[in-house]
Design a protein around this motif. Sequence first.
Motif, PDB file in Angstrom:
ATOM      1  N   GLU A   1      11.143  -5.669  -7.647  1.00  0.00           N
ATOM      2  CA  GLU A   1      10.445  -4.397  -7.407  1.00  0.00           C
ATOM      3  C   GLU A   1      11.159  -3.222  -8.068  1.00  0.00           C
ATOM      4  O   GLU A   1      10.536  -2.199  -8.351  1.00  0.00           O
ATOM      5  CB  GLU A   1      10.310  -4.128  -5.904  1.00  0.00           C
ATOM      6  CG  GLU A   1       9.452  -5.153  -5.173  1.00  0.00           C
ATOM      7  CD  GLU A   1      10.203  -6.449  -4.854  1.00  0.00           C
ATOM      8  OE1 GLU A   1      11.453  -6.423  -4.792  1.00  0.00           O
ATOM      9  OE2 GLU A   1       9.547  -7.485  -4.680  1.00  0.00           O
ATOM     10  N   GLY A   2      12.457  -3.327  -8.271  1.00  0.00           N
ATOM     11  CA  GLY A   2      13.210  -2.273  -8.956  1.00  0.00           C
ATOM     12  C   GLY A   2      13.337  -0.996  -8.152  1.00  0.00           C
ATOM     13  O   GLY A   2      13.430  -1.023  -6.925  1.00  0.00           O
ATOM     14  N   ALA A   3      13.303   0.139  -8.872  1.00  0.00           N
ATOM     15  CA  ALA A   3      13.508   1.435  -8.236  1.00  0.00           C
ATOM     16  C   ALA A   3      12.212   1.955  -7.619  1.00  0.00           C
ATOM     17  O   ALA A   3      11.111   1.576  -8.017  1.00  0.00           O
ATOM     18  CB  ALA A   3      14.027   2.445  -9.254  1.00  0.00           C
ATOM     19  N   SER A   4      12.409   2.849  -6.655  1.00  0.00           N
ATOM     20  CA  SER A   4      11.264   3.466  -5.985  1.00  0.00           C
ATOM     21  C   SER A   4      10.532   4.415  -6.912  1.00  0.00           C
ATOM     22  O   SER A   4      11.149   5.129  -7.698  1.00  0.00           O
ATOM     23  CB  SER A   4      11.735   4.232  -4.760  1.00  0.00           C
ATOM     24  OG  SER A   4      10.662   4.988  -4.215  1.00  0.00           O
ATOM     25  N   GLU A   5       9.218   4.456  -6.784  1.00  0.00           N
ATOM     26  CA  GLU A   5       8.430   5.432  -7.539  1.00  0.00           C
ATOM     27  C   GLU A   5       8.678   6.848  -7.026  1.00  0.00           C
ATOM     28  O   GLU A   5       8.341   7.829  -7.685  1.00  0.00           O
ATOM     29  CB  GLU A   5       6.934   5.079  -7.482  1.00  0.00           C
ATOM     30  CG  GLU A   5       6.177   5.525  -6.221  1.00  0.00           C
ATOM     31  CD  GLU A   5       6.455   4.656  -4.989  1.00  0.00           C
ATOM     32  OE1 GLU A   5       7.321   3.753  -5.053  1.00  0.00           O
ATOM     33  OE2 GLU A   5       5.798   4.894  -3.952  1.00  0.00           O
ATOM     34  N   LEU A   6       9.286   6.961  -5.847  1.00  0.00           N
ATOM     35  CA  LEU A   6       9.522   8.273  -5.242  1.00  0.00           C
ATOM     36  C   LEU A   6      10.870   8.859  -5.621  1.00  0.00           C
ATOM     37  O   LEU A   6      11.052  10.068  -5.640  1.00  0.00           O
ATOM     38  CB  LEU A   6       9.461   8.170  -3.708  1.00  0.00           C
ATOM     39  CG  LEU A   6       8.117   7.747  -3.114  1.00  0.00           C
ATOM     40  CD1 LEU A   6       8.277   7.411  -1.656  1.00  0.00           C
ATOM     41  CD2 LEU A   6       7.089   8.845  -3.313  1.00  0.00           C
ATOM     42  N   ASP A   7      11.834   7.972  -5.863  1.00  0.00           N
ATOM     43  CA  ASP A   7      13.205   8.422  -6.120  1.00  0.00           C
ATOM     44  C   ASP A   7      13.944   7.313  -6.862  1.00  0.00           C
ATOM     45  O   ASP A   7      14.139   6.226  -6.309  1.00  0.00           O
ATOM     46  CB  ASP A   7      13.898   8.713  -4.772  1.00  0.00           C
ATOM     47  CG  ASP A   7      15.327   9.209  -4.957  1.00  0.00           C
ATOM     48  OD1 ASP A   7      15.902   9.060  -6.064  1.00  0.00           O
ATOM     49  OD2 ASP A   7      15.875   9.725  -3.978  1.00  0.00           O
ATOM     50  N   PRO A   8      14.332   7.579  -8.116  1.00  0.00           N
ATOM     51  CA  PRO A   8      14.983   6.528  -8.914  1.00  0.00           C
ATOM     52  C   PRO A   8      16.323   6.070  -8.336  1.00  0.00           C
ATOM     53  O   PRO A   8      16.839   5.021  -8.725  1.00  0.00           O
ATOM     54  CB  PRO A   8      15.190   7.198 -10.277  1.00  0.00           C
ATOM     55  CG  PRO A   8      15.113   8.665 -10.014  1.00  0.00           C
ATOM     56  CD  PRO A   8      14.206   8.841  -8.837  1.00  0.00           C
TER      57      PRO A   8
ATOM     58  N   THR B   1      -5.431  -0.232   2.040  1.00  0.00           N
ATOM     59  CA  THR B   1      -5.538  -1.670   1.786  1.00  0.00           C
ATOM     60  C   THR B   1      -5.079  -1.919   0.347  1.00  0.00           C
ATOM     61  O   THR B   1      -4.875  -0.981  -0.426  1.00  0.00           O
ATOM     62  CB  THR B   1      -6.991  -2.161   1.917  1.00  0.00           C
ATOM     63  OG1 THR B   1      -7.758  -1.551   0.856  1.00  0.00           O
ATOM     64  CG2 THR B   1      -7.580  -1.766   3.267  1.00  0.00           C
ATOM     65  N   LEU B   2      -4.959  -3.199  -0.014  1.00  0.00           N
ATOM     66  CA  LEU B   2      -4.515  -3.545  -1.376  1.00  0.00           C
ATOM     67  C   LEU B   2      -5.499  -3.083  -2.444  1.00  0.00           C
ATOM     68  O   LEU B   2      -5.179  -3.093  -3.633  1.00  0.00           O
ATOM     69  CB  LEU B   2      -4.304  -5.058  -1.475  1.00  0.00           C
ATOM     70  CG  LEU B   2      -2.864  -5.559  -1.446  1.00  0.00           C
ATOM     71  CD1 LEU B   2      -2.821  -7.051  -1.737  1.00  0.00           C
ATOM     72  CD2 LEU B   2      -1.966  -4.805  -2.446  1.00  0.00           C
ATOM     73  N   ALA B   3      -6.704  -2.669  -2.014  1.00  0.00           N
ATOM     74  CA  ALA B   3      -7.664  -2.115  -2.982  1.00  0.00           C
ATOM     75  C   ALA B   3      -7.070  -0.901  -3.694  1.00  0.00           C
ATOM     76  O   ALA B   3      -7.501  -0.546  -4.786  1.00  0.00           O
ATOM     77  CB  ALA B   3      -8.960  -1.723  -2.271  1.00  0.00           C
ATOM     78  N   LEU B   4      -6.074  -0.270  -3.076  1.00  0.00           N
ATOM     79  CA  LEU B   4      -5.444   0.912  -3.682  1.00  0.00           C
ATOM     80  C   LEU B   4      -4.251   0.556  -4.579  1.00  0.00           C
ATOM     81  O   LEU B   4      -3.552   1.443  -5.065  1.00  0.00           O
ATOM     82  CB  LEU B   4      -4.984   1.878  -2.578  1.00  0.00           C
ATOM     83  CG  LEU B   4      -6.098   2.644  -1.850  1.00  0.00           C
ATOM     84  CD1 LEU B   4      -5.530   3.430  -0.682  1.00  0.00           C
ATOM     85  CD2 LEU B   4      -6.812   3.591  -2.813  1.00  0.00           C
TER      86      LEU B   4
ATOM     87  N   VAL C   1       3.131   5.890  -2.978  1.00  0.00           N
ATOM     88  CA  VAL C   1       2.221   6.799  -3.678  1.00  0.00           C
ATOM     89  C   VAL C   1       0.802   6.226  -3.726  1.00  0.00           C
ATOM     90  O   VAL C   1      -0.179   6.952  -3.552  1.00  0.00           O
ATOM     91  CB  VAL C   1       2.755   7.112  -5.096  1.00  0.00           C
ATOM     92  CG1 VAL C   1       1.695   7.818  -5.932  1.00  0.00           C
ATOM     93  CG2 VAL C   1       4.014   7.962  -5.006  1.00  0.00           C
ATOM     94  N   GLU C   2       0.705   4.913  -3.943  1.00  0.00           N
ATOM     95  CA  GLU C   2      -0.631   4.300  -4.001  1.00  0.00           C
ATOM     96  C   GLU C   2      -1.385   4.445  -2.672  1.00  0.00           C
ATOM     97  O   GLU C   2      -2.615   4.447  -2.641  1.00  0.00           O
ATOM     98  CB  GLU C   2      -0.513   2.815  -4.383  1.00  0.00           C
ATOM     99  CG  GLU C   2      -0.138   2.618  -5.855  1.00  0.00           C
ATOM    100  CD  GLU C   2       0.225   1.172  -6.197  1.00  0.00           C
ATOM    101  OE1 GLU C   2       0.026   0.793  -7.363  1.00  0.00           O
ATOM    102  OE2 GLU C   2       0.711   0.428  -5.311  1.00  0.00           O
ATOM    103  N   GLY C   3      -0.638   4.572  -1.581  1.00  0.00           N
ATOM    104  CA  GLY C   3      -1.283   4.705  -0.277  1.00  0.00           C
ATOM    105  C   GLY C   3      -1.753   6.111   0.059  1.00  0.00           C
ATOM    106  O   GLY C   3      -2.482   6.312   1.038  1.00  0.00           O
TER     107      GLY C   3
END
Length: 238
Positions: free
Chosen positions: A215-222, A104-107, A118-120
Motif C-alpha cells: 500500500e505504501g505511503a498515505s495519500e493524506l501524508d507522505p 462502498t468499494l464503488a468509490l 480520500v476516496e471515501g
Amino acid sequence: MKLNSRAALGASALAIIATVGLGAGPALAHNPDSSSMSKKSNKVVTLTANLTELNGSGASGTATATIRNQRIKHIEVHATGLTPDAPHAQHIHYGEQALNECPTLALDTNGDGRLNTVEGVPAYGPVVVSLNTTGDTSPASFLDVTRFPVSQNGVLNYSRDNIRFTAVAGTGYPGEGGTGKAKEIAEAVRNGEGVVVIHGIDYDGNGTYNFSDPEGASELDPNLPAEATDPAACGVLR
Ligand SMILES: [Cu+2]
C-alpha cells in the motif's frame, strides 16, 4: 418655572419611552412559540452509530454521542477486531455536499481494491471533529496519530467529554473555501448526518503499519503509511 417645565418635559419624554418599552414587553412575553423553539434547539440529542468494517478489516462496534447546541457533551466509541495494539485515528466526518453515509468499494476510483480515506470523502465528507484523547479536537489534529487511542488487543474503548464543534473549511457550504460555521455543522450532525470513521488497518497482519507493504505511503501524508490512515470501520450517527 423654567426648571419646572424642563422637569415636566423630562417626565413626558420618560413616559413615551416607558410606553414604548411596555408595548414591546408584552409582545415578547406573549410569544410562547419563540421561547419553546429555543428550548427545543437547546435540548440534548443522543445519537448512535453502528460501526461496520471497511476494507475487509473485520472491525465492528458502536459510537454514541450526546450533543447540545455546538458541544458534544459526551462521546464513546467501542470497537473490536481492529489491528491490535496500534493507534487508530478516528473522526466525525461531515460534508454539506456529501452523501452522509459510509462508502462502498464503488468509490475505489483508482481501482486498487482498497478504499483510501480520500476516496471515501464523497460518501462521508471531510473531517469535522478529531476524536482523540487529549488536546485540540479540530480537524487540524486529524492525523496526529500520537493523540489517538491505541487498541488493546484489537479492542478500542474511547470516551471524551466537552468537545466543541468548530468552523471547518472545505465542508461544502457556499462562501469562502466552502467553510461551514460551527453552528451549521453541529446542526447537521445532530440531524443524523455525521459519520464516525475509525482508521488504521494492517492489511498483511505483520503487526505494524509500514511503508514497505504494497500500500505504501498515505495519500493524506507522505510521512505516514497508508495502513495507518485507510478507513477500517464506519457508521452514521443517527
Ligand atoms: Cu476520519
